[in-house]
Design an enzyme around this catalytic site. Sequence first.
Site, short mmCIF file in Angstrom:
data_model
loop_
_atom_site.label_atom_id
_atom_site.label_comp_id
_atom_site.label_asym_id
_atom_site.label_seq_id
_atom_site.Cartn_x
_atom_site.Cartn_y
_atom_site.Cartn_z
N GLU A 614 0.98 -1.20 -0.15
CA GLU A 614 -0.27 -0.06 0.08
C GLU A 614 0.67 1.35 -0.02
OE1 GLU A 614 -3.70 1.90 2.55
OE2 GLU A 614 -2.81 -0.20 3.15
N VAL A 618 7.58 -4.26 -1.89
CA VAL A 618 7.79 -5.21 -0.90
C VAL A 618 9.00 -6.17 -1.51
CG1 VAL A 618 6.81 -7.31 0.20
CG2 VAL A 618 5.25 -5.31 -0.26
N LYS A 636 8.61 -4.57 3.88
CA LYS A 636 7.79 -3.76 3.31
C LYS A 636 8.48 -2.47 3.52
CE LYS A 636 3.37 -6.02 4.52
NZ LYS A 636 2.02 -6.03 5.44
N ASP A 729 -11.25 -7.94 8.07
CA ASP A 729 -10.92 -8.15 6.55
C ASP A 729 -10.28 -9.43 6.60
OD1 ASP A 729 -10.73 -7.54 3.84
OD2 ASP A 729 -8.81 -6.57 3.96
#
Length: 967
Positions: A614, A618, A636, A729
Amino acid sequence: MFTSCLIDVSVLLLYINVCTSNLVDFVILFQWEVVQRTLNGSQFYTYSVCNVGEREQDNWLRTTFIQRRPAASRVFVELQFIVRDCNSFGDSSVTCKETFNLFTSESDADVGTTFRKGQFKKVATIAPDEITSKNELHINTETRVVENLSRKGFYLAFQDIGACVALLSARVYYKTCPATVKSLASFPETVAGGENQALREVSGVCMDNAISEELPRIYCTVDGEWVVPVGQCQCKSGYEEVKDACQECQAGFFKAAASGDKCEPCPANTQKLNSGALVCPCMDGFYRAPTDPPTGPCSGLPSAPRDLVATTTQLSTGKLLLSWQPPEDTGGRSDITYSIECQRCEGVVCQSCGEKIRYEPASTGLTDTKVSVSELDAHLNYTFTVEAHSGVSLFASQATPRANKPPSTSVLTTSLLYTDPPKITSMRLVERTSTSLSLSWDVFPRPRVQSRPIRYELTYRKKDDNLDVTTYIVLILEKNFVQISKLAPGTAYLFRVQALSSDGTPGGSSMEEQFETSLEERLTQNNTAVISCAAVGGAAMLFIVVMVLFLRRRNSHTRQGPEDTYFSSSEQLKPLKTYVDPHTYEDPNTAVLKFATEIHPSHITKQKVIGAGEFGEVYRGILKVPGRKEVAVAIKTLKPGYSEKQRQDFLSEASIMGQFSHQNIIRLEGVVTKFKHAMIVTEYMENGALDRYLRDHDGEFASFQLVGMLRGIAAGMKYLSDMSYVHRDLAARNILVNNTLECKVSDFGLSRVLEDDPEGTYTTSGGKIPIRWTAPEAIAYRKFTSASDVWSFGIVMWEVMAFGERPYWDMSNHEVMKAINEAFRLPAPMDCPSAVYQLMLQCWLQDRSKRPRFGDIVNLLDKLLRSPDSLKTIADFDPRVSIRLPSTSGSDGSPFRSVSEWLESIKMSQYSENFTCAGVVTMDQVLQMKNEDIKNIGVRLPGHLKRIAYSILGLKDQTSTLSVFAV
């Protein structure tokens, strides 16, 4: 595997390099420069760009036109390049990157220097394995694949968006499967296929004296390797394979059928023929049994069993044990069995014993060399015959006996001449009253219908140890039962029965037995006591039930109320540890320092880009902390130019992960916060996201393995629920899989705000999340609880059992919400165990308080794994609904125009070439296919085979399935 260049097949390696003037040149676009460099004492030229100090970089370098071989739809681009470390520029860099992009564009003609970005499509992001510092130069080599080429030629282009990069060379080539001979079939050189034709079928020709039931075929893989030979050639009968050719069997050898086997020497007791023999016939006096293979040895008849004897310990029992030794000559066979025949003689008259005697274990088909014979009569002569048999005994009547070959029978004559009477074996009470007793007894051997009747002597007396004088009563009886009357109530008597011999002499006797007459008064008293005890016990039981109901009613008033009924267990009311929301801290950096370990950047080595997160790229990398073992990690990164809020949001996930410690939760290794480039370091999961991994391995796992994956996910969610953390989620895309197929929950991202848009999605700073994983109450009332996570877990179960299929298929979010509110639930996936599907339905109950807890789910999955048979019962499956198969038409309602369109609709387009090569080019031909036909065209994976077969079944059904969803 061969590699061939695209410009000249005689040249194996093609480098796009300015120092090789006779090869393809580059067209420089937007700030790429030709630079002369010295490496290892040699000068060479590179294309370079290094504008890291300027914003919004977009620099392009394009090749000249590269012509394509017609069959080469898939080419490889091997690049050699250098990328400089962004940290070596200090703080002056603005847009510094360590990657650049590879693009391609197809054309039927050379367009010269004309260049339009919109004609190019991205192939890959190129990242270095090693970056170059100020003092050390590292040359990287990366290879990427360009798929689905169809036009006469193509261009390659390289885009730089802020890296310091130098391109040394580019090698463009394709792969071929070389000409070969496989299984006596010759196959020509073939260009390897592309993404849409992973296996290219090639037909071959059988060698001389070799045949095949079907046309020999083989498949050329995308890597230039021959695999899966079909219909291979085999040498004909009488021939064997020798150095890729078929030669005749030598004299004394044979081969009965066309196969890949070698010729075998003629077996024992067979005739040896000349070369090229198909079989070896038996010699005289030897045979093959009907069940023997025609290629096996021949055998003779067995000789007679030896040393037949009869043994008994007591003739009066009417029982003999017959035993013997195996035949001295078995005829070369191991299937020897024995049969027993019996004759009984009274005087000079003899007849078969028939069913008058018993054999243990049997009289025929014996494999042991002994048998027990019982229920023989006295004063008779018996003749027993034991015969040996084998698989070729049926040829005995037509055989010519060999020299000194004895018969296959052995005869024994014996007699039973006992005079003792039968023996009493047991005595029992049949009925009793206060004044009478009825008795019966058993005798061995049993008297026969035609034999002399047996008489019995019954003696009984009253049991009274206090008297000096004992009175016996003796009865002589013709039957084995008696009723004795005029007895005293409630009194014990002792009985003895003896069988009498023919002269009236007592024979074997039974043991003395005691029986007692009944006493009605005592019985009445006993009944009264029993009734009284039962009444007291019933009253006590009633009191206990009342107390239990009272305590339950009392406890029910102490519960937390309807809003918290889902979390009412003691385990959930008192978690060992409670999750702390990092956003409650006034300074989010404090939460990071409290829950995460700081790592120095020097301990981290980035190896390869594995995705885009996001907030940045990565990487896969290595973490080497002094004093600890080196481990693989995922890194990340936070892209340059971030705001402080973005940095805090980026690190908040680490603040969440750092609070968890469970084998099914992704492990946080640490963070980098005290340096310019912030990073989050987690354990590395080799197989990536669960949904993509299952799609890539469709049909390769058994239900037991899939349930094991679900058990791991449920265990991780139970841990989070116990920590009072709501994931919000949970989906297969947010489950990661390592190389041991262990599943771990991940994606502990930012707070999610539910929007009021028609699609009903809730949003993060990273984009929208579809509502098809979200519980109804979470969509309608923004009520996220562990119960809503359980709903999401039910969807994950469906994804896993359906091998990564998209929940609710191509239905829109609005259609999904409407269908759920109308009580529609996802149907059982193909081959889903019934117990697993029932658990899914429990997770999707509308009332969240009735859904199972994660602890319950873990316990149930454990029980299923401990009892694999419980997974054998499969849930009802409708292929039209369960895998969203159109019945006879495409998505627009019109019939399928082609086989490829049909395969695309069921996501099996990778087999389009297989159907074409097999000659299946119309939908009418598809409807005639059976499972074996699907296998024969190269569909090997069980999941793919079933999907195509069920789709054909759905095509045959003229009823449309779209009305099932009622949306």
